[in-house]
Design a protein around this motif. Structure first.
Motif, mmCIF file in Angstrom:
data_model
loop_
_atom_site.group_PDB
_atom_site.id
_atom_site.type_symbol
_atom_site.label_atom_id
_atom_site.label_comp_id
_atom_site.label_asym_id
_atom_site.label_seq_id
_atom_site.Cartn_x
_atom_site.Cartn_y
_atom_site.Cartn_z
ATOM 1 N N ILE A 44 114.226 45.122 60.972
ATOM 2 C CA ILE A 44 114.430 45.504 62.284
ATOM 3 C C ILE A 44 115.669 45.893 62.425
ATOM 4 C CG2 ILE A 44 114.454 44.944 65.026
ATOM 5 C CD1 ILE A 44 112.287 42.849 64.383
ATOM 6 N N ALA A 45 116.234 47.018 62.992
ATOM 7 C CA ALA A 45 117.280 47.690 63.098
ATOM 8 C C ALA A 45 117.689 48.094 64.851
ATOM 9 C CB ALA A 45 117.609 48.915 62.453
ATOM 10 N N GLY A 46 119.137 47.768 65.089
ATOM 11 C CA GLY A 46 119.661 48.109 66.553
ATOM 12 C C GLY A 46 120.951 48.628 66.456
ATOM 13 N N ASN A 47 121.501 48.478 67.671
ATOM 14 C CA ASN A 47 122.861 48.934 67.899
ATOM 15 C C ASN A 47 123.451 48.380 69.111
ATOM 16 O OD1 ASN A 47 122.749 51.219 69.630
ATOM 17 N ND2 ASN A 47 121.210 51.773 68.057
ATOM 18 N N ASN A 48 124.513 48.529 69.532
ATOM 19 C CA ASN A 48 125.381 48.218 70.717
ATOM 20 C C ASN A 48 125.177 49.120 71.779
ATOM 21 O OD1 ASN A 48 126.183 45.857 69.659
ATOM 22 N ND2 ASN A 48 128.218 46.444 69.061
ATOM 23 N N ILE A 49 124.888 50.336 71.336
ATOM 24 C CA ILE A 49 124.738 51.552 72.487
ATOM 25 C C ILE A 49 123.586 51.390 73.407
ATOM 26 C CG2 ILE A 49 124.850 54.072 73.129
ATOM 27 C CD1 ILE A 49 127.569 52.396 71.974
ATOM 28 N N THR A 50 122.303 51.190 72.532
ATOM 29 C CA THR A 50 121.227 51.143 73.461
ATOM 30 C C THR A 50 120.359 49.733 73.140
ATOM 31 O OG1 THR A 50 118.894 52.222 73.223
ATOM 32 C CG2 THR A 50 119.923 52.171 71.401
ATOM 33 N N ASN A 51 119.515 49.465 73.922
ATOM 34 C CA ASN A 51 118.747 48.174 73.755
ATOM 35 C C ASN A 51 117.482 48.361 73.022
ATOM 36 O OD1 ASN A 51 120.461 46.704 75.424
ATOM 37 N ND2 ASN A 51 119.566 47.414 77.393
ATOM 38 N N ASP A 52 117.245 49.694 72.615
ATOM 39 C CA ASP A 52 116.180 49.810 71.854
ATOM 40 C C ASP A 52 116.111 49.453 70.228
ATOM 41 O OD1 ASP A 52 114.702 50.825 74.002
ATOM 42 O OD2 ASP A 52 115.484 52.858 73.505
ATOM 43 N N THR A 53 115.224 48.784 69.641
ATOM 44 C CA THR A 53 115.263 48.786 68.273
ATOM 45 C C THR A 53 114.209 49.445 67.690
ATOM 46 O OG1 THR A 53 113.769 46.705 68.655
ATOM 47 C CG2 THR A 53 116.231 46.364 68.604
ATOM 48 N N VAL A 54 114.355 49.493 66.183
ATOM 49 C CA VAL A 54 113.162 50.359 65.335
ATOM 50 C C VAL A 54 113.113 49.541 64.250
ATOM 51 C CG1 VAL A 54 114.164 52.722 66.085
ATOM 52 C CG2 VAL A 54 115.419 51.470 64.082
ATOM 53 N N ASN A 55 111.914 49.799 63.573
ATOM 54 C CA ASN A 55 111.414 48.754 62.522
ATOM 55 C C ASN A 55 110.882 49.930 61.551
ATOM 56 O OD1 ASN A 55 108.360 48.734 62.770
ATOM 57 N ND2 ASN A 55 109.245 48.245 64.922
ATOM 58 N N SER A 56 110.679 49.090 60.303
ATOM 59 C CA SER A 56 110.089 49.709 59.189
ATOM 60 C C SER A 56 109.380 48.692 58.219
ATOM 61 C CB SER A 56 111.158 50.391 58.301
ATOM 62 O OG SER A 56 110.663 51.111 57.229
ATOM 63 N N THR A 57 108.325 48.904 57.620
ATOM 64 C CA THR A 57 107.574 47.922 56.651
ATOM 65 C C THR A 57 107.363 48.563 55.625
ATOM 66 O OG1 THR A 57 106.531 47.005 58.807
ATOM 67 C CG2 THR A 57 105.520 46.687 56.711
ATOM 68 N N ASN A 58 107.375 47.740 54.434
ATOM 69 C CA ASN A 58 106.856 48.322 52.994
ATOM 70 C C ASN A 58 106.245 47.025 52.486
ATOM 71 O OD1 ASN A 58 106.800 49.862 50.709
ATOM 72 N ND2 ASN A 58 108.659 50.828 51.310
#
Length: 441
Positions: free
Chosen positions: A367-381
């Motif tokens: 899971i990845a995120g940042n301080n600018i937006t509350n949204d997070t993204v993810n990736s699976t392998n």
């Protein structure tokens, strides 16, 4: 005779002397005889009878006449005139926006003036409905019509004017112009080059109630002035504030003595992606498997506080370490923090290494995120961990990633020092030996 102010007294009046019902004498009474006369040498008897003398007055306009006997031969003629009286009305009118500023007094004093002299005073207030009537006022003075007027004693914060409805009716008008103020709004566009053309609606509130609004564009003037705004309402000072109707943009404003400065930042749409790439699709149990984690700024503004959480993976995978990377820091609990600002379109990556402790298909999510937006993204392998099969890697094949250590050979597994070499070469040798022997025979 009784004096009158109405000026209707005649210059003289006629009186007649009556003897036993017959007029025997007439005289005019006036100023020349001091309004007196004596009839003389009158007989006392007629045919032996006492003569009865009386007095009568010829009608005098505007007067009533009464004759009274002072004695047998003395009479007084009284002429009565009731002076004409009138009344004067005073009405107070306030022109102060319904006492908007709260400066209206509880009462005011007005004076009645007759031919220049003050003859009466009255207080106008709520108790008498701000009006008053001066009553029983003479209309004439020595035959001259009296001129009445009204004046108001000075009232602070007001100007006063008196108007005549009629000769005996007055309106006192008090005017107070409510105090007004202005609200200045200065806009500053944070994009610098007017790249963001979306307008911003600014609303002005007076004690929380909307009273005005304006739409700001990057291309129009930079200062707006709202004038003729009242300072007070119901005697209380109004608090002016502003608000902004906008979408996702950041709009900040400051206030200094009623002047507002609005800083309008462009409307950005931050976004990012993350990928977790397996560098070892198939390994033997006990070997290490590596993953490259790549984050990319896919939005339209720089990202700060970029982080990755790599803590969701199947049983049989144990995080061992990350390859040295000055841009990334491991802070614990599977969290990695990027120490720089990730610019628009830029990517940043690092490699993590896991130990394998059991066979099977191992799913690993990040899971990845940042301080600018509350949204997070993810990736699976997924990685396949087998028991004995060695990954089929061609001789002289180029490694999929530059890993500077032999993580495919776990530290706790020793190499066999008695090994004869490549098992494929041994197999070929075993096949060719019987053929060679056959040829020898």
């Amino acid at each position: 005779m009784i004096l009158t102010k109405d000026g209707v007294r005649p210059v003289g009046v006629s009186v007649v002397l009556i003897a036993d019902g017959d007029v025997v004498g007439t005289v005019t009474l006036d100023d020349s005889n001091a309004w007196k006369h004596t009839f003389e040498n009158l007989p006392v008897y007629s045919n032996g009878n006492l003569i009865n003398y009386t007095i009568d007055e010829v009608d005098v306009a505007n007067y009533t006449s009464v004759v009274s006997n002072n004695a047998t031969y003395s009479f007084t003629v009284t002429n009565t005139h009731v002076p004409v009286v009138t009344s004067v009305d005073v009405i107070k009118v306030w022109n102060d926006a319904n006492n908007q500023d709260g400066v209206r007094p509880v009462g005011v004093s007005v004076v009645l003036i007759a031919d220049g002299d003050v003859v009466a005073t009255a207080v106008l207030d709520d108790s008498n409905g701000w009006n008053y009537t001066f009553e029983n006022l003479p209309v004439y003075d020595e035959g001259e019509l009296i001129k009445y007027s009204v004046e108001e004693i000075s009232v602070a914060n007001y100007t006063s004017s008196v108007s005549n409805v009629s000769a005996y009716s007055f309106i006192v008008n008090n005017v107070h112009v409510p105090l007004i103020t202005v609200v200045n709004i200065t806009k500053v566009w944070g994009d610098g080059n007017n790249n963001d053309e979306k307008p911003v609606e600014v609303i002005i509130y007076a004690d929380g109630v909307k009273v005005a609004n304006v739409t700001l564009y990057p291309s129009n003037i930079s200062r707006f002035i709202f004038d003729n705004l009242p300072v007070y309402k119901d005697g209380k000072q109004i608090n002016y504030t502003i608000g902004v109707v906008d979408g996702n943009r950041t709009v900040n404003f400051t206030k200094t003595e009623g002047n507002f400065t609005i800083l309008i930042e462009p409307e950005y749409h931050p976004d990012m992606s993350v990928r977790k790439i397996t560098l070892d699709k198939k390994v033997r149990v006990g070997q290490q498997v590596s993953f490259r984690i790549v984050v990319k700024n896919t939005g339209d503004c720089n990202l700060t506080g970029v982080y990755v959480i790599d803590s969701k993976y199947s049983e049989g995978l144990v995080l061992d370490h990350m390859l040295p990377n000055n841009d990334w820091t491991y802070v614990g609990d599977g969290k990695f923090v990027y120490g720089k600002t990730l610019g628009v379109g830029e990517s940043a990556s690092f490699i993590v290494v896991f130990n394998t402790t059991s066979v099977g298909f191992k799913v690993n999510s990040v899971i990845a995120g940042n301080n600018i937006t509350n949204d997070t993204v993810n990736s699976t392998n997924t990685t396949r961990v087998v028991n004995d099969t060695v990954p089929n890697v061609p001789v002289n094949a180029t490694p999929k990633h530059p890993v500077p250590h032999k993580h495919h050979v776990p530290k706790h597994v020793k190499q066999d020092k008695y090994a004869t070499g490549n098992p494929i070469a041994l197999l070929l040798l075993a096949l060719f030996i019987p053929l060679i022997r056959r040829k020898q025979k």
